[in-house]
Design a protein around this motif. Structure first.
Motif, mmCIF file in Angstrom:
data_model
loop_
_atom_site.group_PDB
_atom_site.id
_atom_site.type_symbol
_atom_site.label_atom_id
_atom_site.label_comp_id
_atom_site.label_asym_id
_atom_site.label_seq_id
_atom_site.Cartn_x
_atom_site.Cartn_y
_atom_site.Cartn_z
ATOM 1 N N UNK A 1 0.850 -1.199 0.000
ATOM 2 C CA UNK A 1 0.000 0.000 0.000
ATOM 3 C C UNK A 1 0.881 1.243 0.000
ATOM 4 N N UNK A 2 0.529 2.186 -0.831
ATOM 5 C CA UNK A 2 1.301 3.429 -0.919
ATOM 6 C C UNK A 2 0.960 4.344 0.243
ATOM 7 N N UNK A 3 1.972 4.799 0.948
ATOM 8 C CA UNK A 3 1.752 5.686 2.089
ATOM 9 C C UNK A 3 1.329 7.067 1.598
ATOM 10 N N UNK A 4 0.505 7.727 2.399
ATOM 11 C CA UNK A 4 0.041 9.058 2.044
ATOM 12 C C UNK A 4 1.214 10.021 2.030
ATOM 13 N N UNK A 5 1.413 10.702 0.905
ATOM 14 C CA UNK A 5 2.531 11.631 0.759
ATOM 15 C C UNK A 5 2.085 13.072 0.896
ATOM 16 N N UNK A 6 0.820 13.330 0.641
ATOM 17 C CA UNK A 6 0.292 14.692 0.737
ATOM 18 C C UNK A 6 -0.746 14.722 1.837
ATOM 19 N N UNK A 7 -0.476 15.515 2.864
ATOM 20 C CA UNK A 7 -1.311 15.524 4.060
ATOM 21 C C UNK A 7 -2.387 16.596 3.938
ATOM 22 N N UNK A 8 -3.652 16.169 3.919
ATOM 23 C CA UNK A 8 -4.793 17.076 3.793
ATOM 24 C C UNK A 8 -5.802 16.790 4.905
ATOM 25 N N UNK A 9 -5.295 16.588 6.116
ATOM 26 C CA UNK A 9 -6.155 16.259 7.252
ATOM 27 C C UNK A 9 -5.751 17.067 8.488
ATOM 28 N N UNK A 10 -5.495 18.362 8.286
ATOM 29 C CA UNK A 10 -5.022 19.220 9.368
ATOM 30 C C UNK A 10 -6.066 19.422 10.465
ATOM 31 N N UNK A 11 -7.353 19.262 10.164
ATOM 32 C CA UNK A 11 -8.363 19.424 11.210
ATOM 33 C C UNK A 11 -8.338 18.266 12.202
ATOM 34 N N UNK A 12 -7.738 17.145 11.797
ATOM 35 C CA UNK A 12 -7.568 16.019 12.717
ATOM 36 C C UNK A 12 -6.360 16.272 13.613
ATOM 37 N N UNK A 13 -5.254 16.591 13.002
ATOM 38 C CA UNK A 13 -4.048 17.023 13.708
ATOM 39 C C UNK A 13 -3.137 17.651 12.678
ATOM 40 N N UNK A 14 -2.415 18.670 13.077
ATOM 41 C CA UNK A 14 -1.529 19.364 12.154
ATOM 42 C C UNK A 14 -0.085 19.020 12.492
ATOM 43 N N UNK A 15 0.763 18.830 11.487
ATOM 44 C CA UNK A 15 2.160 18.485 11.761
ATOM 45 C C UNK A 15 2.834 19.513 12.673
ATOM 46 N N UNK A 16 3.793 19.052 13.418
ATOM 47 C CA UNK A 16 4.497 19.916 14.357
ATOM 48 C C UNK A 16 5.232 21.032 13.603
ATOM 49 N N UNK A 17 4.967 22.260 14.007
ATOM 50 C CA UNK A 17 5.632 23.407 13.388
ATOM 51 C C UNK A 17 7.113 23.444 13.794
ATOM 52 N N UNK A 18 7.969 23.984 12.935
ATOM 53 C CA UNK A 18 9.392 24.072 13.288
ATOM 54 C C UNK A 18 9.636 24.801 14.606
ATOM 55 N N UNK A 19 8.920 25.897 14.838
ATOM 56 C CA UNK A 19 9.111 26.647 16.078
ATOM 57 C C UNK A 19 8.713 25.813 17.287
ATOM 58 N N UNK A 339 -19.636 11.819 2.196
ATOM 59 C CA UNK A 339 -18.926 13.090 2.353
ATOM 60 C C UNK A 339 -17.539 12.870 2.934
ATOM 61 N N UNK A 340 -16.571 13.576 2.378
ATOM 62 C CA UNK A 340 -15.215 13.548 2.906
ATOM 63 C C UNK A 340 -14.803 14.960 3.304
ATOM 64 N N UNK A 341 -13.820 15.030 4.182
ATOM 65 C CA UNK A 341 -13.295 16.336 4.608
ATOM 66 C C UNK A 341 -11.854 16.476 4.152
ATOM 67 N N UNK A 342 -11.589 17.607 3.519
ATOM 68 C CA UNK A 342 -10.240 17.966 3.094
ATOM 69 C C UNK A 342 -9.866 19.207 3.890
ATOM 70 N N UNK A 343 -8.771 19.157 4.619
ATOM 71 C CA UNK A 343 -8.404 20.316 5.441
ATOM 72 C C UNK A 343 -6.928 20.651 5.251
ATOM 73 N N UNK A 344 -6.688 21.907 4.931
ATOM 74 C CA UNK A 344 -5.349 22.416 4.668
ATOM 75 C C UNK A 344 -4.727 22.967 5.946
ATOM 76 N N UNK A 345 -3.426 23.220 5.893
ATOM 77 C CA UNK A 345 -2.753 23.730 7.075
ATOM 78 C C UNK A 345 -1.501 24.504 6.751
#
Length: 371
Positions: A1-19, A339-345
């Protein structure tokens, strides 16, 4: 299975910011309990106090009004304990941490566009018994719809009811000022804005007696027992600072990308529906439905194509369940299940949505051909 390379689920959790990552790594080097009086403890206390001051400033509150928790779920649960006597009113679109924690709550209906039914609320508040609390989230996690909180507060205050607001999905997307919102209690979460998971915040107005949910210690002015999560708290503050500094530019950018995507979807798939369209929405969230194409199928197919999106609400087992938010908006069960949810971050790129659209339209075309 191909791992998700583009993350469009920021409303679930957003990647850790550099700061936030830098702040967490620095805090990991600090050995000391913030409740200890020796030098190690004082150093930890200094970091904790600085983070508290920063978060209070960023969210328009006094530092003494902040209670650190393990997350927004705990903050929401503790907020409910403040309603000592009388009914609790929850909007039908609330997070399960509220809906499932108050089984006897009265439910405020949603209109078809996802906004709370203010006429229903006004009529209910005119009757006895007077509610002890009204809880309405500021931004819905599934549709991105922004609720008319100012009107909700005015109605609730007219009868002396407390107002709680789950503002988890508003942080980093809208300007948030606790003092200006006029609510009594506000819940926030670090990991939704690029901070570490496991850290939340309950802001309470001065003079309000909040019953501790976690007991057995004097931390947080005896409002929440247990050694403070110093690492999470300093990461939360760093993420919040970074999110607020670039908030307006980021939302303008994401809003333009979202609009172009939705226009393209409706041009290529006229039967598709954008839920919440027509109501005020935050810029990063798209709730997309198409008849007869199950959400679970879409999520799995997009994952194989290299995109991470979500559907409905995922429970702890990871199973997809029908959206209670869409059902409350009057959406038929089959449609809600499509229905699906797409969320940017914060780290989304301009090419993410066009690439996703290409993959999604390929799935859409296959589903139409097989129908």
């Amino acid at each position: 299975m191909k791992a998700a390379a583009t993350y469009l689920d920021h409303n679930a959790t957003s990647p850790l910011r550099p700061a936030a990552r830098s702040a967490v790594l620095a805090a990991l080097e600090v050995c000391g309990n913030a409740s200890s009086v020796h030098g190690f403890g004082r150093k930890a206390r200094g970091l904790l106090d600085d983070a508290r001051q920063d978060l209070a400033h960023l969210f328009g509150a006094g530092s003494g009004q902040l209670v650190f928790t393990s997350g927004a779920t705990e903050a929401n649960n503790q907020a409910l304990l403040t309603a000592k006597q009388g009914p609790i009113l929850l909007s039908a679109g609330e997070h399960d941490s509220l809906l499932q924690s108050c089984a006897d709550a009265e439910i405020i209906p949603l209109c078809e566009n996802g906004l709370v039914d203010l006429e229903w609320l006004a009529a209910r508040l005119s009757r006895k018994p007077t509610p002890a609390m009204v809880s309405v989230m500021l931004v819905n996690n599934e549709t991105g719809v922004v609720q008319p909180l100012e009107d909700v507060v005015a109605l609730a205050k007219s009868v002396g009811a407390l107002v709680h607001c789950d503002a988890v999905q508003a942080a980093g997307k809208l300007r948030l000022s606790f003092s200006e919102l006029g609510v009594d209690l506000l819940s926030l979460s670090a990991h939704k804005i690029g901070g570490p998971a496991g850290c939340g915040l309950l802001i309470q107005r001065d003079g309000l007696s909040v019953t501790p949910l976690v007991r057995g210690g004097g931390q947080e002015r005896r409002r929440r027992a247990g050694t403070e999560n110093l690492i999470g708290i300093v990461g939360f503050a760093a993420a919040a600072r970074e999110a607020e500094q670039g908030r307006q530019d980021a939302m303008d950018r994401l809003g333009a990308w979202r609009q172009a995507f939705e226009d393209a979807v409706l041009a290529e798939a006229p039967e598709a529906v954008i839920y919440g369209d027509g109501a005020p929405r935050v810029a990063n969230t798209i709730c997309l439905g198409v008849p007869r194409l199950p959400a679970e199928t879409q999520v799995m197919a997009m994952d194989l194509a290299g995109f991470a999106v979500s559907a409905g609400s995922a429970c702890s087992s990871g199973k997809v369940t029908p959206s209670h938010v869409l059902r409350a908006m009057g959406v038929e069960p089959d449609a809600a299940a499509s229905a699906i949810r797409i969320s940017l971050g914060w780290n989304s790129q301009a090419e993410d949505l066009p690439r996703f659209l290409k993959a999604w339209l390929a799935l859409y075309d296959r589903s139409r051909a097989a129908a």
